[in-house]
Design an enzyme around this catalytic site. Structure first.
Site, mmCIF file in Angstrom:
data_model
loop_
_atom_site.group_PDB
_atom_site.id
_atom_site.type_symbol
_atom_site.label_atom_id
_atom_site.label_comp_id
_atom_site.label_asym_id
_atom_site.label_seq_id
_atom_site.Cartn_x
_atom_site.Cartn_y
_atom_site.Cartn_z
ATOM 1 N N ASP A 174 0.668 -1.132 -0.102
ATOM 2 C CA ASP A 174 0.013 0.002 -0.028
ATOM 3 C C ASP A 174 0.906 1.403 -0.028
ATOM 4 O O ASP A 174 2.049 1.141 -0.441
ATOM 5 C CB ASP A 174 -1.036 -0.057 1.271
ATOM 6 C CG ASP A 174 -2.182 0.657 0.979
ATOM 7 O OD1 ASP A 174 -2.131 1.927 0.478
ATOM 8 O OD2 ASP A 174 -3.125 0.095 1.004
ATOM 9 N N HIS B 163 2.110 2.022 -3.274
ATOM 10 C CA HIS B 163 1.198 2.875 -3.785
ATOM 11 C C HIS B 163 1.643 4.391 -3.601
ATOM 12 O O HIS B 163 0.905 5.232 -4.008
ATOM 13 C CB HIS B 163 -0.230 2.743 -3.137
ATOM 14 C CG HIS B 163 -0.849 1.583 -3.407
ATOM 15 N ND1 HIS B 163 -2.033 1.165 -2.958
ATOM 16 C CD2 HIS B 163 -0.315 0.339 -4.002
ATOM 17 C CE1 HIS B 163 -2.544 0.021 -3.239
ATOM 18 N NE2 HIS B 163 -1.415 -0.549 -4.107
#
Ligand SMILES: *[C@@H]1O[C@H](CO)[C@@H](O)[C@H](O)[C@H]1NC(C)=O
Ligand SMILES: *[C@@H]1O[C@H](CO)[C@@H](O)[C@H](O)[C@H]1NC(C)=O
Ligand SMILES: *[C@@H]1O[C@H](CO)[C@@H](O)[C@H](O)[C@H]1NC(C)=O
Length: 417
Positions: free
Chosen positions: A240, A263
């Site tokens: 993430d 991310h």
């Protein structure tokens, strides 16, 4: 006369040296002395760690908790302050989190709470054993495995999909000031690797955080309601955001850090709640992103009933993007899993954002996306020396509801005037 004065001064100096060397000595509390062993059960080691911490915390003056080399199974613990004097937590060994679902309900593995002058270091590793918990992480998409709740009396299994999803963060700092985390590794956290809440003046440097690209919710470092946090010389490879900067932060500075897979480095999400949310004075300088979903991102919800707030004074400078899907992205239409009205407009005001010296490759054509709010357009957004190449050498930039300017080289051609 003179020799006597000289002697007096010499004697005084010896006293001063003796006293200062005494106060610089660190009293060590070794967890092994308190019963921690490589063969012990997690709950036994937790007791030993807590005892060592309590003694160290009470000790007046500088002291440390030492975890020597070796592997230790350890359950969830909260190490509380306030303490007397400077404290160290020296992790030389490998700490291993439980992998039984009955232990996943609690939101932390190792929490430090209410402490000033703490140093966590030592070259050791926190192994969150996340693979055992990741199937329970995806509840918001409706596709998770529910955690079984075993009641004491009947041992009946009850399912509770939304309340009890796994959110166990490996290392949590709550109300910790004037502290440092350095030279430790976090491996396969169940949820976030590190979470800082209401912390001030904390330096994080030379940490290595890793989890697979497809591990859900494994943000590297999440920071909220905090100020003066520096993240330097770290390597974050996770599933993430490498760093996520939530509401209520000011003066968060990230330097010389590598992100990928992951991310990207995100501010937000913001603007969904009924309380005002501000983020200010953020910088990301001298960083590299490789194979990430986003590079630098600001995300806010298009939620017109939210209380609003502002995101301002951010600098992104000297950043290399290698095969990044969305290298530069302001997204005021952030709406995962359609949990919003896409016609809505964000109440977060974004202003004073500088993107400078950002170069490399984008895996998509849309290398620069500035999607701002219809009701609160972005102000004073600057693009300076951008050199991003898309697939087949083609790239574009897109702007909506943005006021700003561009300077220097612009590749793709800037959508700002
Ligand atoms: C850390 O600083 C904050 C804000 O200055 C303060 O409210 C908090 O009590 C401090 N924490 C400790 C452990 O002293
Ligand atoms: C970033 O890198 C440049 C060039 O190497 C250097 O001059 C500058 O001091 C660095 N900045 C930070 C904040 O590390
Ligand atoms: C943003 O920066 C400007 C100019 O440096 C300063 O005047 C302003 O107070 C800053 N805003 C916040 C919210 O820190």
């Amino acid at each position: 006369m003179y020799p006597r004065v000289g002697l007096g001064i010499a004697f005084l100096s010896i006293l001063v040296v003796a006293c200062s060397s005494r106060s610089h000595r660190t009293k060590v509390f070794n967890v092994k002395t308190y019963g921690a062993t490589g063969n012990s059960r997690a709950d036994m080691n937790s007791k030993a760690f807590l005892k060592a911490w309590t003694e160290s915390c009470k000790w007046s003056g500088k002291s440390s908790v030492l975890i020597p080399k070796g592997t230790y199974h350890l359950g969830s613990i909260v190490l509380k302050g306030p303490c007397n004097g400077r404290k160290e937590f020296v992790i030389k060994g490998m700490l291993r989190s439980p992998n039984q679902p009955s232990t996943f309900f609690i939101d932390h593995w190792i929490t430090f709470q209410n402490i000033n002058n703490l140093r966590i270091h030592g070259g050791g590793t926190l192994d969150g054993q996340g693979a055992s918990a990741w199937p329970y992480n995806k509840c918001k998409t409706g596709s998770c495995k529910p955690l079984p709740v075993i009641t004491e009396r009947s041992a009946t299994v009850v399912f509770n999909y939304f309340k009890f999803w796994n959110d166990q963060q490996s290392l949590r700092l709550d109300f910790v000031n004037d502290s440092e985390i350095s030279n430790i590794k976090s491996l396969n956290s169940k949820n976030f690797h590190f979470n800082l809440f209401a912390c001030n003046r904390v330096n994080i440097r030379q940490v290595t955080l890793s989890a697979p690209a497809d591990s859900p919710n494994t943000d590297g470092i999440h920071v909220s309601s905090s100020g003066n946090i520096n993240i330097d010389k770290s390597v974050i490879s996770t599933g993430d955001d490498c760093v996520s900067i939530g509401p209520g932060n000011r003066d968060i500075h990230i330097t010389n850090t590598f992100c990928g897979p992951g991310h990207g480095i995100s501010v937000g999400s913001m603007g969904k709640s009924g309380t005002k949310e501000d983020v200010t004075s953020i910088s990301v300088v001298n960083c590299t992103f490789r194979g990430t979903l986003n590079g630098v991102q600001i995300k806010t919800w298009p939620e017109p009933t939210a209380a609003g707030g502002f995101a301002s004074n951010f600098t992104y400078d000297n950043i290399l993007m290698e095969n990044v899907d969305n290298p530069i992205f302001i997204n005021q239409q952030y709406c995962p899993f359609n949990l919003c009205n896409p016609q809505g407009s964000s109440k977060i005001q974004i202003s004073n954002i500088l993107f400078r010296n950002i170069w490399g490759t984008s895996t998509t054509k849309d290398a620069v996306k500035l999607k701002c709010s219809k009701s609160n357009p972005c102000h004073n957004i600057a693009l300076e020396n951008i050199n991003l190449i898309g697939p087949g050498g083609v790239a574009s930039s897109s702007c909506s509801n943005v006021h700003g300017r561009s300077l220097g080289r612009q590749k793709p051609p800037s959508c700002l005037s």
